[in-house]
Enzyme design. Structure first.
Site, PDB file in Angstrom:
ATOM      1  N   LYS A 223      47.861  16.584 -17.960  1.00 57.85           N
ATOM      2  CA  LYS A 223      47.494  17.444 -19.084  1.00 57.85           C
ATOM      3  C   LYS A 223      46.257  18.293 -18.812  1.00 57.85           C
ATOM      4  CE  LYS A 223      50.128  15.275 -22.702  1.00 57.85           C
ATOM      5  NZ  LYS A 223      50.158  14.489 -23.939  1.00 57.85           N
ATOM      6  N   ARG A 257      53.061   6.988 -20.669  1.00 53.24           N
ATOM      7  CA  ARG A 257      54.075   8.024 -20.399  1.00 53.24           C
ATOM      8  C   ARG A 257      53.589   8.896 -19.238  1.00 53.24           C
ATOM      9  NH1 ARG A 257      54.829  13.319 -21.859  1.00 53.24           N
ATOM     10  NH2 ARG A 257      56.953  13.994 -22.267  1.00 53.24           N
TER      11      ARG A 257
HETATM   12  C1  YH5 Z   1      52.623  12.435 -25.420  1.00 50.31           C
HETATM   13  O1  YH5 Z   1      51.435  12.488 -25.094  1.00 50.31           O
HETATM   14  N1  YH5 Z   1      53.461  14.656 -24.456  1.00 50.31           N
HETATM   15  S1  YH5 Z   1      55.115  16.737 -23.879  1.00 50.31           S
HETATM   16  C2  YH5 Z   1      51.005  19.871 -20.874  1.00 50.31           C
HETATM   17  C3  YH5 Z   1      50.810  19.583 -19.535  1.00 50.31           C
HETATM   18  C4  YH5 Z   1      51.374  18.465 -18.968  1.00 50.31           C
HETATM   19  C5  YH5 Z   1      52.150  17.644 -19.724  1.00 50.31           C
HETATM   20  C6  YH5 Z   1      49.260  21.322 -19.131  1.00 50.31           C
HETATM   21  N2  YH5 Z   1      55.550  14.427 -25.166  1.00 50.31           N
HETATM   22  C7  YH5 Z   1      53.567  13.468 -25.127  1.00 50.31           C
HETATM   23  O2  YH5 Z   1      53.654  15.995 -21.363  1.00 50.31           O
HETATM   24  N3  YH5 Z   1      55.306  12.241 -26.223  1.00 50.31           N
HETATM   25  C8  YH5 Z   1      54.678  15.211 -24.530  1.00 50.31           C
HETATM   26  O3  YH5 Z   1      50.079  20.341 -18.688  1.00 50.31           O
HETATM   27  C9  YH5 Z   1      54.865  13.320 -25.552  1.00 50.31           C
HETATM   28  N4  YH5 Z   1      53.103  11.371 -26.113  1.00 50.31           N
HETATM   29  C10 YH5 Z   1      54.406  11.276 -26.499  1.00 50.31           C
HETATM   30  N5  YH5 Z   1      54.774  10.186 -27.193  1.00 50.31           N
HETATM   31  C11 YH5 Z   1      53.574  17.415 -23.243  1.00 50.31           C
HETATM   32  C12 YH5 Z   1      53.247  17.015 -21.862  1.00 50.31           C
HETATM   33  C13 YH5 Z   1      52.381  17.934 -21.067  1.00 50.31           C
HETATM   34  C14 YH5 Z   1      51.802  19.034 -21.647  1.00 50.31           C
END
Ligand code: YH5
Length: 284
Positions: A223, A257
């Site tokens: 993230k 996750r």
């Molecule tokens: C979460 O925390 N996150 S989708 C931006 C990124 C990298 C990854 C800038 N679904 C979660 O993974 N479900 C997502 O780089 C989730 N908890 C739960 N339960 C976003 C994501 C991401 C966003």
């Protein structure tokens, strides 16, 4: 403590569960659409299970800040074949990462065991009845705003108290809708309507969320706040994510996750060996 639904049961204490991310989006931050082909997404999911994932989280809608919403028809077209394929070939429970009750219902019919809802605390959420009727597991994640607006001006008085209270209200609403508390896991929603400082506060005071008596989910993998902290791009955030995983494991987390299952499993195995050792007397 137990987390269970019609197709799965986890009993805690037990080693932290690893949820492997299977993106089926053309514009995903991290995977650049490599898995829009259902066959490729299924192979990726099977590889994550072989690396030790305890759950597989299949998502068809990008939630990057400002991303365009996806229609229900398109989201179904993306995720259903992947869920069917994984459910047929793979013993680990599958979760569906969706905000849409119709997608969640179809995903459970296709074999999903858990509904992972990033919009759980949104006003007027219609997900509760689907969770009650299907008997699926449910991850209720906190988000301030919507993916389109959430990072424009996140604002809290006390972020830890407000996120915890919001998740507590969601648990109460779900109970009134006929969901067993044992179906539900809670997620403070790192990066969803939070500044860097908010994310650090949530992590630093993570232990406060354990008082809700439900399993906690941590999602930090790759993230932006890690990039802000480290000055690194998407491809160089693994160590930062593992540090958060180790910290949360020490404070009380049940599910992590991640895109990076193998290194997360290794990190958690070493932590588990140390935790078990610390509970015993020293060798002479
Ligand atoms: C979460 O925390 N996150 S989708 C931006 C990124 C990298 C990854 C800038 N679904 C979660 O993974 N479900 C997502 O780089 C989730 N908890 C739960 N339960 C976003 C994501 C991401 C966003």
């Amino acid at each position: 403590m137990e987390w269970s639904g019609r197709r799965f049961r986890f009993t805690f204490p037990r080693p932290v569960l690893v949820m492997g991310i299977v993106n089926v989006t053309p514009d995903s931050f991290s995977d650049g659409g490599r898995f829009l082909d259902p066959g490729a997404a299924i192979r990726h999911g099977l590889a994550l299970a072989a690396e030790g994932a305890d759950l597989l989280d299949v998502g068809g809608e990008s939630t990057r800040p400002g991303a365009a919403p996806v229609s229900e028809t398109e989201e179904l077209r993306r995720v259903i074949p992947v869920i069917e394929g994984l459910a047929a070939r793979c013993p680990v429970p599958i979760s569906v990462d969706t905000q849409k009750p119709g997608v969640a219902r179809a995903a459970v019919s296709a074999g999903a065991a858990v509904i992972n809802d990033i919009a759980a605390v949104q006003e007027g959420s219609a997900m509760g009845p689907v969770v009650a009727e299907t008997g699926a597991g449910y991850i209720a994640m906190h988000m301030q705003g919507t993916p389109g607006t959430m990072q424009s001006a996140p604002h809290y008085g006390d972020v830890v108290a407000e996120v915890s209270a919001s998740l507590g209200r969601r648990l109460d609403t779900l109970a009134r809708e006929g969901v067993r508390p044992g179906q539900v896991a809670l997620d403070p929603g790192i990066g969803f309507g939070k500044t860097l400082e908010h994310n650090l506060d949530l992590l630093a005071h993570w232990a406060e969320f354990t008082t809700r008596g439900r399993p906690l989910v941590l999602g930090v993998s790759r993230k932006s706040f890690l990039g802000a902290l480290l000055g690194t791009d998407l491809g160089d955030r693994l160590a930062g994510g593992l540090a958060c995983t180790a910290w949360a494991a020490s404070q009380g987390v049940q599910i992590v996750r991640t895109h990076d299952v193998a290194p997360t499993v290794q990190t958690l195995r070493v932590l588990e060996a140390l935790r078990a050792r610390a509970a015993r007397s020293r060798s002479t």
